[in-house]
Scaffold this active site. Structure first.
Site, mmCIF file in Angstrom:
data_model
loop_
_atom_site.group_PDB
_atom_site.id
_atom_site.type_symbol
_atom_site.label_atom_id
_atom_site.label_comp_id
_atom_site.label_asym_id
_atom_site.label_seq_id
_atom_site.Cartn_x
_atom_site.Cartn_y
_atom_site.Cartn_z
ATOM 1 N N GLY A 10 0.835 -1.210 0.000
ATOM 2 C CA GLY A 10 0.000 0.000 0.000
ATOM 3 C C GLY A 10 0.859 1.245 0.000
ATOM 4 O O GLY A 10 1.248 1.739 1.053
ATOM 5 N N LEU A 11 1.145 1.758 -1.208
ATOM 6 C CA LEU A 11 2.047 2.909 -1.306
ATOM 7 C C LEU A 11 1.286 4.225 -1.478
ATOM 8 O O LEU A 11 1.626 5.058 -2.308
ATOM 9 C CB LEU A 11 3.057 2.695 -2.441
ATOM 10 C CG LEU A 11 4.065 1.573 -2.166
ATOM 11 C CD1 LEU A 11 4.874 1.246 -3.418
ATOM 12 C CD2 LEU A 11 5.012 1.947 -1.023
ATOM 13 N N VAL A 13 -0.078 7.770 0.594
ATOM 14 C CA VAL A 13 0.743 8.777 1.277
ATOM 15 C C VAL A 13 1.406 8.194 2.528
ATOM 16 O O VAL A 13 2.627 8.292 2.713
ATOM 17 C CB VAL A 13 -0.146 9.986 1.669
ATOM 18 C CG1 VAL A 13 0.636 10.970 2.528
ATOM 19 C CG2 VAL A 13 -0.663 10.680 0.430
ATOM 20 N N GLY A 15 1.723 4.954 3.451
ATOM 21 C CA GLY A 15 2.546 3.787 3.158
ATOM 22 C C GLY A 15 3.894 4.172 2.563
ATOM 23 O O GLY A 15 4.942 3.663 2.980
ATOM 24 N N ALA A 78 -8.776 1.083 5.922
ATOM 25 C CA ALA A 78 -9.380 0.210 6.937
ATOM 26 C C ALA A 78 -10.678 -0.385 6.404
ATOM 27 O O ALA A 78 -11.338 0.211 5.560
ATOM 28 C CB ALA A 78 -9.649 1.023 8.198
ATOM 29 N N ASN A 104 -6.020 2.578 10.476
ATOM 30 C CA ASN A 104 -6.877 2.928 11.617
ATOM 31 C C ASN A 104 -8.019 1.919 11.696
ATOM 32 O O ASN A 104 -9.168 2.217 11.397
ATOM 33 C CB ASN A 104 -7.467 4.333 11.423
ATOM 34 C CG ASN A 104 -6.586 5.390 12.060
ATOM 35 O OD1 ASN A 104 -5.801 5.105 12.968
ATOM 36 N ND2 ASN A 104 -6.727 6.611 11.590
ATOM 37 N N SER A 130 0.334 6.970 14.559
ATOM 38 C CA SER A 130 -0.144 8.357 14.558
ATOM 39 C C SER A 130 0.957 9.321 14.190
ATOM 40 O O SER A 130 2.121 9.107 14.504
ATOM 41 C CB SER A 130 -0.687 8.743 15.936
ATOM 42 O OG SER A 130 -1.088 10.104 15.907
ATOM 43 N N LYS A 184 -5.032 3.384 19.847
ATOM 44 C CA LYS A 184 -5.009 4.379 18.760
ATOM 45 C C LYS A 184 -6.393 5.023 18.594
ATOM 46 O O LYS A 184 -6.520 6.220 18.348
ATOM 47 C CB LYS A 184 -4.551 3.734 17.436
ATOM 48 C CG LYS A 184 -4.625 4.668 16.226
ATOM 49 C CD LYS A 184 -3.727 5.871 16.410
ATOM 50 C CE LYS A 184 -3.593 6.879 15.311
ATOM 51 N NZ LYS A 184 -4.603 7.266 14.423
ATOM 52 N N HIS A 187 -6.738 7.451 21.299
ATOM 53 C CA HIS A 187 -5.889 8.600 20.931
ATOM 54 C C HIS A 187 -6.693 9.535 20.028
ATOM 55 O O HIS A 187 -6.714 10.753 20.224
ATOM 56 C CB HIS A 187 -4.620 8.111 20.208
ATOM 57 C CG HIS A 187 -3.877 9.192 19.469
ATOM 58 N ND1 HIS A 187 -4.301 9.691 18.253
ATOM 59 C CD2 HIS A 187 -2.758 9.894 19.788
ATOM 60 C CE1 HIS A 187 -3.473 10.647 17.860
ATOM 61 N NE2 HIS A 187 -2.530 10.787 18.771
ATOM 62 N N ASN A 188 -7.362 8.964 19.050
ATOM 63 C CA ASN A 188 -8.120 9.802 18.117
ATOM 64 C C ASN A 188 -9.341 10.425 18.788
ATOM 65 O O ASN A 188 -9.715 11.555 18.471
ATOM 66 C CB ASN A 188 -8.542 8.983 16.894
ATOM 67 C CG ASN A 188 -7.394 8.813 15.913
ATOM 68 O OD1 ASN A 188 -6.232 8.837 16.308
ATOM 69 N ND2 ASN A 188 -7.710 8.637 14.646
ATOM 70 N N GLU A 191 -8.040 13.233 20.451
ATOM 71 C CA GLU A 191 -7.712 14.212 19.390
ATOM 72 C C GLU A 191 -8.971 15.006 19.005
ATOM 73 O O GLU A 191 -8.937 16.233 18.887
ATOM 74 C CB GLU A 191 -7.148 13.437 18.190
ATOM 75 C CG GLU A 191 -6.921 14.212 16.920
ATOM 76 C CD GLU A 191 -6.496 13.276 15.764
ATOM 77 O OE1 GLU A 191 -5.501 12.548 15.922
ATOM 78 O OE2 GLU A 191 -7.174 13.272 14.714
ATOM 79 N N HIS A 454 -38.121 -1.007 39.921
ATOM 80 C CA HIS A 454 -36.730 -1.429 39.739
ATOM 81 C C HIS A 454 -35.956 -1.497 41.052
ATOM 82 O O HIS A 454 -34.839 -1.992 41.078
ATOM 83 C CB HIS A 454 -36.025 -0.485 38.767
ATOM 84 C CG HIS A 454 -36.595 -0.545 37.382
ATOM 85 N ND1 HIS A 454 -36.491 -1.665 36.589
ATOM 86 C CD2 HIS A 454 -37.315 0.349 36.658
ATOM 87 C CE1 HIS A 454 -37.104 -1.447 35.426
ATOM 88 N NE2 HIS A 454 -37.620 -0.223 35.455
HETATM 89 C C1 6PG Z 1 -3.209 10.459 13.525
HETATM 90 C C2 6PG Z 1 -4.525 10.934 13.017
HETATM 91 C C3 6PG Z 1 -4.888 10.171 11.798
HETATM 92 C C4 6PG Z 1 -5.919 10.854 10.947
HETATM 93 C C5 6PG Z 1 -7.282 10.719 11.498
HETATM 94 C C6 6PG Z 1 -8.188 11.885 11.231
HETATM 95 O O1 6PG Z 1 -3.181 10.054 14.667
HETATM 96 O O2 6PG Z 1 -2.241 10.513 12.771
HETATM 97 O O3 6PG Z 1 -5.511 10.768 13.984
HETATM 98 O O4 6PG Z 1 -5.212 8.884 12.201
HETATM 99 O O5 6PG Z 1 -5.597 12.158 10.699
HETATM 100 O O6 6PG Z 1 -7.789 9.593 10.854
HETATM 101 O O7 6PG Z 1 -9.428 11.438 11.564
HETATM 102 P P1 6PG Z 1 -10.772 12.067 11.027
HETATM 103 O O8 6PG Z 1 -10.716 12.048 9.530
HETATM 104 O O9 6PG Z 1 -11.812 11.163 11.597
HETATM 105 O O10 6PG Z 1 -10.783 13.454 11.573
#
Ligand code: 6PG
Length: 473
Positions: A10-11, A13, A15, A78, A104, A130, A184, A187-188, A191, A454
């Site tokens: 998977g090349l 961005v 990859g 994914a 992801n 990430s 992960k 993490h998102n 985010e 209940h």
């Molecule tokens: C990371 C980012 C990465 C991506 C997200 C954006 O950790 O490098 O989170 O995984 O930018 O998929 O997610 P959305 O498109 O849902 O905002």
């Protein structure tokens, strides 16, 4: 060249950047892409790194080029594509070989794929990566779920290509099967909350204080020197200073206010609910993106309700800015407390034994939520091993104690002004609920017992009770 140490399929961005990173760190990598032309173009553009890259046009060629047991990274979209790719690889691989999904993925798919491969002699690694394009090329944060044996085969490569925080690699095996992809996902989710809380504050600066993008950018740049120091604050300051080439306007002013999402934020909220953990700031951030997508409805509602005009934040601007900075910090504490609480619940539910200090440490560099704050967070988890909630770590009791009055003032003023603060107001409600020794759920219990028998517990004796409700109970 001797055989490659690892393969990559998977090349796109991510990859191609990951492959170049691997090659640059001195590990020969065999690469394959479904569209052969892309493999050729990638190889041509690789310059000096070509000597560490084996371009392959078939999966057979790819597997033959790698030293067994063969680790092969999948960097493909994914979902079903991963399953298709695994099926194709199964024809080619031999016992002991390792398929690594670096996309992801939903961790539930990772657990399933791991189980499906278990009896085939092959093994599977779910690897959260990430850091976007830049991270993939020069050092991402890497969250790994795998067997110890499979990890041992790829550990050196993954540590070498990962980001470094003061020399420490930001990559770790966090547990078996789905652990890496789960971490992960959270993490998102964090985010999403971080980004929405920044947007909440941006709304006050733009509409409550009437500031221009470059002025707002300067505020974020200043905050980036202090307790809020982080990649997301840094890029917020940067984007606010960029001019649109077509119109000469600040670019943020010409970008449509409709946020995209690919699913990880939603999965975080779903998993939090499934695990019975409150993650209000993450949920609110996902909801805010959903509402943002209803552009036409929002315009109609603005007409119907006369929205879009906001009372200005009067008074000492310096004091308001200080409050905004602390409000954002308080919200951040609540959002991270929620994200880590979700991971703690998952760790117990799935028997993963997730290492919380390590997670905080490998997020200090490389990933999108990297920040100074994560160092403090790692220390808190190191000091108190069985921390029920980040809000109860002594250092955080001090920081939140100092910051939450600002969050309260900002959310209250924003509400009065008609400015939405989805993530920050949710974070405040979470904090206030969490620290309320005597809540209001006694009433909920009474209602449940009234209409459904209940039962409820009493404050003065053990056991289950029913109320003496008129006509029932
Ligand atoms: C990371 C980012 C990465 C991506 C997200 C954006 O950790 O490098 O989170 O995984 O930018 O998929 O997610 P959305 O498109 O849902 O905002």
């Amino acid at each position: 060249m001797e055989k490659a140490e690892i393969g990559l399929i998977g090349l796109g961005v991510m990859g191609s950047n990951l492959a170049l990173n691997i090659a640059e760190k001195g590990h020969a990598v065999a690469v394959f892409n479904r569209t052969t032309a892309r493999t050729g173009a990638f190889f041509e553009a690789a310059g000096d790194l070509r000597k560490m890259i084996v371009p392959c046009t078939t999966l057979t060629e790819l597997t033959k080029s790698i030293r067994p047991p063969r680790p092969i990274i999948l960097m493909v979209p994914a979902g079903p594509v991963v399953d298709e790719q695994i099926a194709a690889l199964r024809e080619e691989l031999s016992s002991g070989d390792i398929i690594i999904d670096a996309g992801n993925a939903n961790f539930r798919d990772t657990v399933r794929r791991f189980a499906e491969l278990e009896n085939s002699g092959l093994t599977f690694i779910g690897m959260g990566v990430s850091g976007g394009e830049e991270g993939a090329r020069h050092g991402p944060s890497i969250m790994i779920g795998s067997t110890e044996e499979a990890y041992a085969r790829v550990e050196k490569i993954l540590l070498d290509i990962s980001a470094k925080y003061e020399g420490e690699p930001c990559a770790a095996r966090l547990g078996p099967n789905g652990a890496g992809h789960f971490v992960k996902t959270i993490h998102n989710g964090i985010e999403y909350a971080d980004m929405q809380m920044i947007a909440d504050i941006y709304g006050v600066l733009r509409d409550g204080l009437g500031m221009k993008p470059d002025e707002i950018g300067a505020v974020f740049a200043e905050w980036n020197k202090g307790r809020l120091n982080s990649y997301l604050i840094e890029i917020t300051a940067a984007v606010l200073g960029v001019t649109d080439q077509k119109t000469g306007q600040p670019i943020v002013d010409v970008i449509l206010d409709r946020a995209g999402q690919k699913g990880t934020g939603k999965w975080s909220a779903i998993e939090a609910q499934t695990l019975g953990v409150s993650a209000t700031a993450i949920e609110a951030a996902v909801s805010a993106r959903i509402l943002s997508s209803l552009k036409d409805e929002r315009l109609a509602a603005q007409q119907a309700y006369g929205g879009g005009r906001f009372a200005k934040f009067e008074g000492d601007r310096g004091a308001v800015l200080r409050d905004l900075e602390l409000a954002l910090f308080a919200g951040k504490i609540a959002a991270y407390a929620q994200g880590f609480a979700v991971m703690d619940a998952a760790s117990r539910e799935f028997g993963w034994n997730l290492p919380m200090p390590t997670i905080a440490k490998i997020w200090r560099a490389g990933c999108i939520i990297r920040s100074q704050f994560l160092g403090t967070l790692a220390e808190a988890f190191e000091e108190s091993e069985n921390l029920a909630n980040l809000l109860m770590a002594p250092a955080f009791v001090g920081m939140m104690g100092q910051a939450h009055p600002s969050l309260r003032r900002i959310v209250a003023r924003a509400a009065e002004a008609g400015l939405p603060m989805p993530a920050l107001s949710s974070a405040l409600a979470y904090f206030d609920l969490y620290r309320q020794g005597r809540g209001t759920s006694n009433l909920i219990q009474a209602q449940r017992d009234y209409f459904g028998a209940h039962g409820f517990e009493r404050i003065d004796s053990k056991g289950a009770f029913h109320g003496p409700w008129a006509g029932g109970g």
